[in-house]
Design an enzyme around this catalytic site. Sequence first.
Site, mmCIF file in Angstrom:
data_model
loop_
_atom_site.group_PDB
_atom_site.id
_atom_site.type_symbol
_atom_site.label_atom_id
_atom_site.label_comp_id
_atom_site.label_asym_id
_atom_site.label_seq_id
_atom_site.Cartn_x
_atom_site.Cartn_y
_atom_site.Cartn_z
ATOM 1 N N SER A 180 70.031 24.903 63.721
ATOM 2 C CA SER A 180 70.086 25.907 62.659
ATOM 3 C C SER A 180 68.827 26.757 62.663
ATOM 4 O O SER A 180 67.767 26.325 63.141
ATOM 5 C CB SER A 180 70.268 25.245 61.285
ATOM 6 N N ASP A 181 68.967 27.958 62.137
ATOM 7 C CA ASP A 181 67.823 28.858 62.036
ATOM 8 C C ASP A 181 68.079 29.814 60.882
ATOM 9 O O ASP A 181 69.242 30.104 60.558
ATOM 10 C CB ASP A 181 67.619 29.649 63.331
ATOM 11 N N GLN A 182 67.010 30.286 60.267
ATOM 12 C CA GLN A 182 67.166 31.132 59.084
ATOM 13 C C GLN A 182 66.133 32.242 59.037
ATOM 14 O O GLN A 182 64.965 32.043 59.396
ATOM 15 C CB GLN A 182 67.030 30.281 57.812
#
Length: 199
Positions: free
Chosen positions: A69-71
Site C-alpha cells: 500500500s501507498d498513500q
Amino acid sequence: MHNPIVLASTSIYRRQCLEKLCLDFSCRSPNIDESPRLDESAEQLVKRLALEKAKACRLTHTPEWIIGSDQVAVIDGHIIGKPLTIAKAQQQLAAASGQAVTFYTGLALFDSVTGNHQVICEPFTVNFRQLTAAQIAHYIEKEQPLYCAGSFKCEGLGISLFESLCGRDPNSLIGLPLIGLCDMFAQVGIDVLGAHLLD
C-alpha cells in the site's frame, strides 16, 4: 489453509489496521524508491508504488499473499507526501487549513508464486477546520506526524483537525483500505469472516 499473508510495510499503524481482520500475517520492509515519476498522477503513483512494495517483499519459491500500500494527499492539485520535518509538517497543515484535501491510497494484493495481482486506488476526502498557527504547532508537538502523508494521525488527536470526512472506508486514511482488501481476498478465495478458502 491459504498461503501465508505478508504486509509489505513496517508501519505500526498499517499493522494495527490489518489486525482488525483477525488474520495471521507477518510484516516485511519493502525498501523501494518512492519518488514520483514525471507527469505521474496521484492515482498512478500510489497504485504503482503499492504493487512495487508488494513485489519487493517477494521471497523466492515461497507461496505468499503480499499486501502492498501507498498513500499521498493532494492539495490544490499538488501531491503531498510525508513531511519528514516539523517545518514541512507546519507548511502542509497550514495549506490544508479550511480546505478539502483528497487522500489517495493505493492497495495491491500480489501472488508471490504466479505474479498475479490486483491493484486499486481508494480516494478519501477530508475537510479541514480553519487552523491557527498555534493549533498547528501544538498538534505537531503532541503527535509528531512526520512520517504520515498530510501530517496527521487520524486514529489519534488528528481527528480534531477535521470538520468532516467523505469516503468509502475510513481505514484508507490510516493507509490500508480494509473494505477493498476484503474484496481482493474474496477474489482469491479467502473468506475473511471464516478465515478459510471459499468453496
